[in-house]
Write a protein that holds these residues in place. Structure first.
Motif, PDB file in Angstrom:
ATOM      1  N   ARG A  10       0.864  -1.182   0.000  1.00  0.00           N
ATOM      2  CA  ARG A  10       0.000   0.000   0.000  1.00  0.00           C
ATOM      3  C   ARG A  10       0.901   1.232   0.000  1.00  0.00           C
ATOM      4  NH1 ARG A  10      -5.218   0.207  -0.855  1.00  0.00           N
ATOM      5  NH2 ARG A  10      -5.423   1.850   0.668  1.00  0.00           N
ATOM      6  N   THR A  11       0.397   2.316  -0.541  1.00  0.00           N
ATOM      7  CA  THR A  11       1.169   3.545  -0.630  1.00  0.00           C
ATOM      8  C   THR A  11       0.386   4.710  -0.039  1.00  0.00           C
ATOM      9  OG1 THR A  11       2.079   2.752  -2.712  1.00  0.00           O
ATOM     10  CG2 THR A  11       2.428   5.048  -2.212  1.00  0.00           C
ATOM     11  N   GLY A  12       1.109   5.620   0.589  1.00  0.00           N
ATOM     12  CA  GLY A  12       0.520   6.850   1.089  1.00  0.00           C
ATOM     13  C   GLY A  12       1.459   8.005   0.770  1.00  0.00           C
ATOM     14  N   ASP A  13       1.025   9.216   1.079  1.00  0.00           N
ATOM     15  CA  ASP A  13       1.880  10.369   0.809  1.00  0.00           C
ATOM     16  C   ASP A  13       1.606  11.463   1.815  1.00  0.00           C
ATOM     17  OD1 ASP A  13       0.006  12.611  -0.522  1.00  0.00           O
ATOM     18  OD2 ASP A  13      -0.629  10.641  -1.228  1.00  0.00           O
ATOM     19  N   LYS A  14       2.598  12.295   2.002  1.00  0.00           N
ATOM     20  CA  LYS A  14       2.482  13.502   2.809  1.00  0.00           C
ATOM     21  C   LYS A  14       3.486  14.487   2.256  1.00  0.00           C
ATOM     22  CE  LYS A  14       0.325  14.760   6.448  1.00  0.00           C
ATOM     23  NZ  LYS A  14      -1.071  15.133   6.323  1.00  0.00           N
ATOM     24  N   GLY A  15       2.992  15.546   1.661  1.00  0.00           N
ATOM     25  CA  GLY A  15       3.893  16.520   1.062  1.00  0.00           C
ATOM     26  C   GLY A  15       4.685  15.895  -0.079  1.00  0.00           C
ATOM     27  N   ASN A  16       5.997  15.967   0.004  1.00  0.00           N
ATOM     28  CA  ASN A  16       6.876  15.438  -1.032  1.00  0.00           C
ATOM     29  C   ASN A  16       7.423  14.063  -0.643  1.00  0.00           C
ATOM     30  OD1 ASN A  16       8.214  15.620  -3.518  1.00  0.00           O
ATOM     31  ND2 ASN A  16      10.022  16.554  -2.611  1.00  0.00           N
ATOM     32  N   THR A  17       6.789  13.418   0.332  1.00  0.00           N
ATOM     33  CA  THR A  17       7.249  12.131   0.850  1.00  0.00           C
ATOM     34  C   THR A  17       6.220  11.051   0.564  1.00  0.00           C
ATOM     35  OG1 THR A  17       8.471  13.236   2.616  1.00  0.00           O
ATOM     36  CG2 THR A  17       7.982  10.915   2.946  1.00  0.00           C
ATOM     37  N   SER A  18       6.720   9.931   0.069  1.00  0.00           N
ATOM     38  CA  SER A  18       5.870   8.764  -0.177  1.00  0.00           C
ATOM     39  C   SER A  18       6.188   7.686   0.852  1.00  0.00           C
ATOM     40  CB  SER A  18       6.131   8.213  -1.587  1.00  0.00           C
ATOM     41  OG  SER A  18       5.335   7.083  -1.830  1.00  0.00           O
ATOM     42  N   THR A  19       5.171   6.977   1.299  1.00  0.00           N
ATOM     43  CA  THR A  19       5.375   5.838   2.180  1.00  0.00           C
ATOM     44  C   THR A  19       4.821   4.599   1.493  1.00  0.00           C
ATOM     45  OG1 THR A  19       3.287   6.178   3.331  1.00  0.00           O
ATOM     46  CG2 THR A  19       5.239   7.202   4.294  1.00  0.00           C
ATOM     47  N   ILE A  20       5.585   3.519   1.572  1.00  0.00           N
ATOM     48  CA  ILE A  20       5.171   2.267   0.942  1.00  0.00           C
ATOM     49  C   ILE A  20       5.283   1.149   1.963  1.00  0.00           C
ATOM     50  CG2 ILE A  20       5.552   0.639  -0.940  1.00  0.00           C
ATOM     51  CD1 ILE A  20       7.051   2.842  -2.428  1.00  0.00           C
ATOM     52  N   SER A  21       4.188   0.467   2.209  1.00  0.00           N
ATOM     53  CA  SER A  21       4.229  -0.706   3.082  1.00  0.00           C
ATOM     54  C   SER A  21       4.408  -1.947   2.223  1.00  0.00           C
ATOM     55  CB  SER A  21       2.945  -0.809   3.899  1.00  0.00           C
ATOM     56  OG  SER A  21       1.839  -0.975   3.037  1.00  0.00           O
ATOM     57  N   LEU A  22       5.069  -2.944   2.785  1.00  0.00           N
ATOM     58  CA  LEU A  22       5.292  -4.211   2.101  1.00  0.00           C
ATOM     59  C   LEU A  22       4.949  -5.314   3.083  1.00  0.00           C
ATOM     60  CD1 LEU A  22       6.309  -5.547  -0.525  1.00  0.00           C
ATOM     61  CD2 LEU A  22       8.607  -5.511   0.473  1.00  0.00           C
ATOM     62  N   ILE A  23       3.917  -6.100   2.763  1.00  0.00           N
ATOM     63  CA  ILE A  23       3.379  -7.104   3.672  1.00  0.00           C
ATOM     64  C   ILE A  23       3.365  -8.460   2.980  1.00  0.00           C
ATOM     65  CG2 ILE A  23       1.409  -7.735   5.126  1.00  0.00           C
ATOM     66  CD1 ILE A  23       1.221  -4.335   3.762  1.00  0.00           C
ATOM     67  N   PRO A  24       4.088  -9.447   3.538  1.00  0.00           N
ATOM     68  CA  PRO A  24       4.073 -10.770   2.900  1.00  0.00           C
ATOM     69  C   PRO A  24       2.718 -11.457   3.080  1.00  0.00           C
ATOM     70  CG  PRO A  24       5.262 -10.879   4.973  1.00  0.00           C
ATOM     71  CD  PRO A  24       4.915  -9.432   4.740  1.00  0.00           C
ATOM     72  N   TYR A  25       2.350 -12.261   2.091  1.00  0.00           N
ATOM     73  CA  TYR A  25       1.136 -13.056   2.216  1.00  0.00           C
ATOM     74  C   TYR A  25       1.287 -14.109   3.309  1.00  0.00           C
ATOM     75  CZ  TYR A  25      -0.168 -11.099  -2.322  1.00  0.00           C
ATOM     76  OH  TYR A  25      -0.470 -10.248  -3.347  1.00  0.00           O
ATOM     77  N   LYS A  26       2.504 -14.674   3.400  1.00  0.00           N
ATOM     78  CA  LYS A  26       2.804 -15.700   4.394  1.00  0.00           C
ATOM     79  C   LYS A  26       3.909 -15.191   5.308  1.00  0.00           C
ATOM     80  CE  LYS A  26       1.842 -19.377   1.116  1.00  0.00           C
ATOM     81  NZ  LYS A  26       2.449 -20.438   0.308  1.00  0.00           N
ATOM     82  N   GLU A  27       3.716 -15.355   6.602  1.00  0.00           N
ATOM     83  CA  GLU A  27       4.710 -14.886   7.564  1.00  0.00           C
ATOM     84  C   GLU A  27       6.078 -15.532   7.320  1.00  0.00           C
ATOM     85  OE1 GLU A  27       5.181 -14.208  12.366  1.00  0.00           O
ATOM     86  OE2 GLU A  27       3.256 -14.826  11.543  1.00  0.00           O
ATOM     87  N   ALA A  28       6.091 -16.753   6.795  1.00  0.00           N
ATOM     88  CA  ALA A  28       7.356 -17.453   6.519  1.00  0.00           C
ATOM     89  C   ALA A  28       8.222 -16.721   5.496  1.00  0.00           C
ATOM     90  CB  ALA A  28       7.054 -18.868   6.037  1.00  0.00           C
TER      91      ALA A  28
END
Length: 102
Positions: A10-28
């Protein structure tokens, strides 16, 4: 393998900054992601954006990473001439990154 094979984002933004989360489907798969998807690797991947700074944060209660990418949005939403001023496509771009499967 591509990150989209083992994770979602998922991606978000604030001003000139982008945030990207990275989540595995499997915890392994989290250890594999942590090993190869470093802040340096993400900075290299997004180098065409120009001079950026990437900081990686790890969540300890859930298997996920968050990347904060400074100077990623061409001046920010209200100043950018980019087509994707919010950087929403950055999550898809990150998922195209290939990493070793071991």
């Amino acid at each position: 393998m591509k990150l989209y094979d083992i994770a979602h984002s998922r991606t978000g933004d604030k001003g000139n900054t982008s945030t990207i989360s990275l989540i595995p489907y499997k915890e392994a798969d989290f250890a594999l992601i942590k090993k190869y998807v470093t802040d340096e690797a993400v900075a290299k991947w997004f180098a065409p954006l120009g001079p950026i700074k990437v900081t990686r944060y790890e969540f300890f209660k859930v298997p996920a990473l968050n990347f904060v990418i400074e100077n990623a949005l061409g001046g920010g939403v209200t100043h950018s001439l980019n087509i994707d001023r919010h950087g929403k496509s950055y999550s898809s771009a990150l998922l195209e990154m290939a990493i070793p499967d071991k």
